[in-house]
Write a protein that holds these residues in place. Structure first.
Motif, PDB file in Angstrom:
ATOM      1  N   GLN A   1     -44.110  58.861 -83.554  1.00 32.54           N
ATOM      2  CA  GLN A   1     -44.013  59.650 -81.463  1.00 32.54           C
ATOM      3  C   GLN A   1     -42.815  58.741 -81.297  1.00 32.54           C
ATOM      4  N   GLU A   2     -42.761  56.834 -82.155  1.00 33.14           N
ATOM      5  CA  GLU A   2     -42.028  57.109 -81.138  1.00 33.14           C
ATOM      6  C   GLU A   2     -41.533  55.224 -81.780  1.00 33.14           C
ATOM      7  N   VAL A   3     -40.411  55.038 -81.635  1.00 32.50           N
ATOM      8  CA  VAL A   3     -39.816  53.884 -82.889  1.00 32.50           C
ATOM      9  C   VAL A   3     -39.125  53.214 -81.395  1.00 32.50           C
ATOM     10  N   GLU A   4     -39.711  52.209 -81.331  1.00 30.43           N
ATOM     11  CA  GLU A   4     -39.068  51.123 -79.750  1.00 30.43           C
ATOM     12  C   GLU A   4     -39.050  49.345 -80.191  1.00 30.43           C
ATOM     13  N   GLU A   5     -37.522  48.834 -79.801  1.00 24.56           N
ATOM     14  CA  GLU A   5     -37.225  47.745 -80.242  1.00 24.56           C
ATOM     15  C   GLU A   5     -38.128  46.709 -80.242  1.00 24.56           C
ATOM     16  N   GLU A   6     -38.332  45.840 -81.069  1.00 28.65           N
ATOM     17  CA  GLU A   6     -39.199  44.339 -80.651  1.00 28.65           C
ATOM     18  C   GLU A   6     -38.213  43.110 -80.118  1.00 28.65           C
TER      19      GLU A   6
ATOM     20  N   LEU B   1     -53.945  57.609 -81.753  1.00 27.26           N
ATOM     21  CA  LEU B   1     -53.049  56.987 -80.435  1.00 27.26           C
ATOM     22  C   LEU B   1     -52.131  57.489 -79.324  1.00 27.26           C
ATOM     23  N   THR B   2     -52.563  57.658 -78.188  1.00 23.12           N
ATOM     24  CA  THR B   2     -52.082  58.614 -77.568  1.00 23.12           C
ATOM     25  C   THR B   2     -50.390  58.326 -77.163  1.00 23.12           C
ATOM     26  N   CYS B   3     -50.241  56.904 -76.790  1.00 23.97           N
ATOM     27  CA  CYS B   3     -48.958  55.696 -76.603  1.00 23.97           C
ATOM     28  C   CYS B   3     -48.363  55.421 -77.538  1.00 23.97           C
ATOM     29  N   PRO B   4     -47.064  55.591 -78.118  1.00 24.83           N
ATOM     30  CA  PRO B   4     -46.670  54.457 -78.523  1.00 24.83           C
ATOM     31  C   PRO B   4     -46.508  52.682 -78.041  1.00 24.83           C
ATOM     32  N   ALA B   5     -46.607  52.255 -79.518  1.00 26.87           N
ATOM     33  CA  ALA B   5     -46.668  50.856 -79.088  1.00 26.87           C
ATOM     34  C   ALA B   5     -45.890  50.018 -78.388  1.00 26.87           C
ATOM     35  N   VAL B   6     -45.473  49.369 -77.262  1.00 29.33           N
ATOM     36  CA  VAL B   6     -44.389  48.726 -77.024  1.00 29.33           C
ATOM     37  C   VAL B   6     -44.548  47.193 -77.149  1.00 29.33           C
ATOM     38  N   TYR B   7     -43.679  45.984 -76.963  1.00 31.12           N
ATOM     39  CA  TYR B   7     -43.247  44.909 -76.532  1.00 31.12           C
ATOM     40  C   TYR B   7     -43.573  43.961 -76.068  1.00 31.12           C
ATOM     41  N   ASN B   8     -44.696  43.007 -75.337  1.00 32.22           N
ATOM     42  CA  ASN B   8     -44.662  42.724 -74.298  1.00 32.22           C
ATOM     43  C   ASN B   8     -43.585  41.282 -74.321  1.00 32.22           C
TER      44      ASN B   8
ATOM     45  N   ASP C   1     -47.055  56.179 -85.336  1.00 32.80           N
ATOM     46  CA  ASP C   1     -46.580  57.310 -86.005  1.00 32.80           C
ATOM     47  C   ASP C   1     -47.874  58.189 -84.865  1.00 32.80           C
ATOM     48  N   SER C   2     -47.815  59.457 -85.522  1.00 30.29           N
ATOM     49  CA  SER C   2     -48.027  60.316 -84.264  1.00 30.29           C
ATOM     50  C   SER C   2     -49.693  60.359 -84.063  1.00 30.29           C
ATOM     51  N   THR C   3     -50.770  59.454 -84.789  1.00 31.81           N
ATOM     52  CA  THR C   3     -52.188  59.428 -85.526  1.00 31.81           C
ATOM     53  C   THR C   3     -52.617  57.914 -84.743  1.00 31.81           C
ATOM     54  N   ARG C   4     -52.334  57.407 -85.307  1.00 29.79           N
ATOM     55  CA  ARG C   4     -53.245  56.014 -85.700  1.00 29.79           C
ATOM     56  C   ARG C   4     -52.356  54.743 -85.280  1.00 29.79           C
ATOM     57  N   SER C   5     -51.786  54.946 -85.983  1.00 28.70           N
ATOM     58  CA  SER C   5     -51.055  53.319 -87.138  1.00 28.70           C
ATOM     59  C   SER C   5     -49.909  53.066 -86.314  1.00 28.70           C
TER      60      SER C   5
ATOM     61  N   PRO D   1     -44.904  63.831 -92.552  1.00 33.43           N
ATOM     62  CA  PRO D   1     -45.007  65.470 -91.497  1.00 33.43           C
ATOM     63  C   PRO D   1     -46.326  65.755 -90.885  1.00 33.43           C
ATOM     64  N   ALA D   2     -46.164  66.197 -89.921  1.00 29.88           N
ATOM     65  CA  ALA D   2     -47.493  67.308 -89.586  1.00 29.88           C
ATOM     66  C   ALA D   2     -47.862  68.391 -90.049  1.00 29.88           C
TER      67      ALA D   2
END
Length: 730
Positions: A25-30, A67-74, A40-44, A15-16
């Motif tokens: 930041q986010e949990v995204e289905e792959e 990382l200012t935007c969470p990763a997504v799967y294309n 996470d809210s910083t770098r990973s 936690p911060a």
């Protein structure tokens, strides 16, 4: 009724510093329902396999970058997309290791989010409300980006919904206490703006959730006063009145949740289906203050249908994929499976009794309102009468004990009587909510067994485990009790059926199994399928060994003089050692049949590397050497051309075997290097790795040729009964 099942931890949280943020930041289905991306809210960014609770890959930006935007799967390109420092789009594949060496593009305006759904091209939403398709943006990264929002307007939440093969970007904004909803349709591009009704006294929504049903987009939003509203927007004719003027958005009050004293601070409501909403951070109506719950509410009947207390701080974040809820709380990200069957008024009131499948074929009596509301029993059906006639006279003469009576019986009655009563209780067709009942029965039996050394009911405990309504979290002392009483069959069942066994318990099982003698192991009755697999595997252990996966014992003769170095030490193969290695000991299983079956159950158990490694260090060097010898034996058997593929039998995979080899070496390498008995084993493992490296190198040389052959499959035409083709490989 809806149900929340026993959950498990996917990963830990950092936690911060101010403790108001979970660090995620986010949990995204792959790619599928068993893989998720956690940013996470910083770098990973980390890719997890949910069923194994195991990280598969992780990527990190350099120090100083964020990382200012969470990763997504294309899903179209099988690539990952994320944004760092607001303007840098990063794209990479799963096999990439360093993000700095992957594709990057800098755009001209700050990005709010990248959204992606399976089968569709990712969409980029900018901070000022503009929307672009990813490929269109990357074709000219420095293209000018228009400003859709007014100067003081800021985006609070956004999502992407697919409506009849069209993508809709939905986002909400806030400006001077006013809240607005934007619906941006792509291809053709149309934008509609709505104004949300004010909530007194000037409150703003804590969370939003959107879904699509019956040609309408349904927006659900939760306010700090516990009010949950729903607004419905028709997609027909959307954009016909496009313009700067915001249309009023009607709303209906869906739920009024209990808030206790004051207002909600960190809470979230999430649409699960047309009739159910998951809520976190809202007090349970019947629980005391200071306890945080995850609940499922039925919006049709205004009833609370399931609740689970969550330990630690709640951060107001909640995600749902494939009937699993992901919730950060305390210092963990937990996965909670759930079920939301269609509800009727009877089930919402908790008065509906579920009949068994054999009764469903008989005509059912129609319950009256008196039956539902006052619990009056309907006449028994013919199927019930038929079933009763098949019971023994003894069971007919004695009425069945209630659940509370059986719990009291467990405290004092002999084991035989308890076995009989538990059998009757579990087999009763009118038993409701099996999972908590089985958990209480098991806990009571375990508690008495721990207090009374003369009392133990192995068959009853095995029967309860076989119901699959138990897990380690419900009865945490069960596995350790089974180890203490040397009930290895029960240990095997727990390892098979419990999805949440901690790494410490897994290692305790491993230590016990590896230490027991083969004679004692052969006396244990075990599950037949797992025994059948090892019987087949060991039947031809002295047969000819073929070549597969780049390794064969006979192919390593020229490598007998290899050296193995580690930690500054070099181990040389002497002439007398050559004699011993010439007949590879790994061709003969180092442990007995039943012992291999128990060890396989450990290999099949889910674990997290981080939590498992410290416990593996408790194993002695002799135990580690013996376990590595068995893993080496499995590896060799799996690498043979004649290895039988036995689908349906419980057996560890080759990747699981190699994962455990790596874990044991990580935990004990220094000790093994200094152990004389381990020298030959380490040399063999070294040659295994070397053969795999050589195989990968050879495959790399023909990779281009294989790709060309693969391309030709799709272009092959009908050439008749006979043809000569010339294939040029470059």
């Amino acid at each position: 009724m809806a149900a929340l099942y026993e959950g498990y931890t996917l990963c830990g949280l950092v936690p911060a510093q101010n403790q108001s943020n979970s660090g995620i930041q986010e949990v995204e289905e792959e790619r599928d329902c068993d893989h998720v991306l956690v940013t996470d809210s910083t770098r990973s960014v980390t890719l997890y396999k949910v069923s194994d609770q195991k990280p598969l890959s992780s990527w990190t930006v350099k120090q100083g970058q964020t990382l200012t935007c969470p990763a997504v799967y294309n899903s179209q390109t099988k690539e990952y997309v994320a944004v760092s420092d607001n303007k840098v789009i990063r794209i990479w594949k799963e096999e990439d290791i360093l993000l700095e060496k992957t594709f990057k593009a800098t755009v001209s305006s700050d990005i709010r989010r990248v959204h992606s759904v399976p089968g569709e091209e990712p969409v980029v939403l900018f901070q000022r409300g503009a929307v672009r398709l990813l490929d269109s943006l990357l074709s000219a990264p420095q293209q000018p980006i228009e400003e859709v929002l007014s100067q003081e307007e800021a985006i609070r939440w956004s999502t992407l919904v697919v409506v009849e093969s069209q993508q809709f970007v939905i986002f909400t904004t806030e400006q001077k206490g006013e809240n607005f909803l934007y619906l941006q349709r792509l291809k053709p591009n149309t934008l509609q703006r709505y104004r949300l009704e004010r909530e007194e006294p000037g409150l703003s929504p804590l969370s939003f959730s959107a879904s699509y049903t019956d040609k309408h987009i349904r927006l659900l939003y939760l306010y700090p006063n516990g009010h949950v509203y729903q607004s419905v927007v028709s997609v027909r004719g959307l954009g016909a009145e496009e313009g700067a003027q915001a249309l009023p958005l009607p709303r209906s009050l869906l739920l009024v949740l209990p808030v206790g004293e004051g207002l909600l601070e960190a809470a979230s409501a999430l649409v699960l289906d047309e009739a159910h909403v998951a809520v976190v951070g809202v007090p349970h109506p019947s629980a005391g203050a200071g306890k945080d719950f995850l609940c499922i509410w039925n919006t049709n009947f205004q009833t609370l249908q399931a609740g689970k207390e969550m330990a630690g701080k709640i951060y107001g974040q909640l995600w749902s994929f494939s009937n699993k809820l992901f919730i950060p709380h305390g210092k963990a990200l937990s996965v909670i499976p759930y079920e939301c069957p269609k509800s009727c008024l009877a089930s919402a009131l908790g008065k509906l009794r579920q009949a068994k499948s054999d009764e469903s074929k008989a005509p059912a009596s129609v319950p009256s309102w008196n039956n539902l509301l006052h619990g009056e029993k309907a006449p028994p059906s013919r199927a019930v009468e038929t079933r009763k006639t098949r019971t023994t006279r003894k069971s007919q003469s004695a009425p069945s004990s209630t659940f509370d009576q059986v719990l009291e019986l467990i405290k004092t009655a002999p084991a035989e009587e308890i076995q009989k009563e538990v059998d009757g209780l579990i087999s009763r067709s009118d038993m409701q909510d099996l999972q908590p009942s089985v958990g209480q029965l098991a806990s009571a039996l375990v508690s008495r067994s721990l207090d009374d050394a003369a009392f133990y009911t192995p068959s009853t405990l095995a029967q309860l485990v076989h119901t699959r309504s138990l897990c380690h979290s419900v009865c945490p002392d069960l596995v350790l009790l089974a180890l203490e009483r040397k009930d290895y069959f029960l240990c095997q069942l727990c390892l098979q059926f419990f999805p949440d066994i901690p790494e410490a318990v897994t290692c305790a099982c491993l230590k016990t199994f590896i230490s027991m003698s083969d004679v004692d192991a052969e006396k244990v009755s075990l599950e037949p399928d797992s025994v059948s697999f090892m019987e087949t595997l060991m039947a031809g252990e002295r047969g000819p060994v073929g070549l597969q996966n780049g390794f064969s014992p006979t192919s390593c003769d020229e490598e007998r003089s290899d050296t193995l170095s580690g930690g500054g030490a070099v181990i040389n193969t002497r002439a007398e050692d050559k004699e011993k290695i010439s007949t590879p000991p790994e061709q003969i299983c180092p442990v007995g049949l039943h012992k291999t079956v128990l060890l396989n159950e450990v290999l099949l158990t889910a674990y997290s590397d981080t939590y498992l490694l410290p416990h593996l260090k408790d194993l002695s060097s002799q135990q580690v050497v013996l376990f590595l010898q068995y893993l080496q034996y499995l590896y060799l058997k799996y690498s043979q051309d004649g290895f039988p593929q036995m689908n349906g039998l419980r057996s560890p995979s080759l990747s699981q075997v190699m994962d455990w080899v790596c874990l044991l070496l990580d935990a004990h390498f220094t000790v093994l290097v200094m152990t004389p008995e381990a020298k030959g084993l380490l040399l063999n493992l070294h040659r295994f790795v070397k053969s795999q490296v050589r195989l990968v190198s050879e495959l790399g040389k023909i990779e281009g040729s294989l790709q060309e052959l693969n391309k030709m499959k799709g272009t092959k035409t009908d050439v008749g009964q006979y043809s000569i083709e010339v294939i040029e490989l470059f």
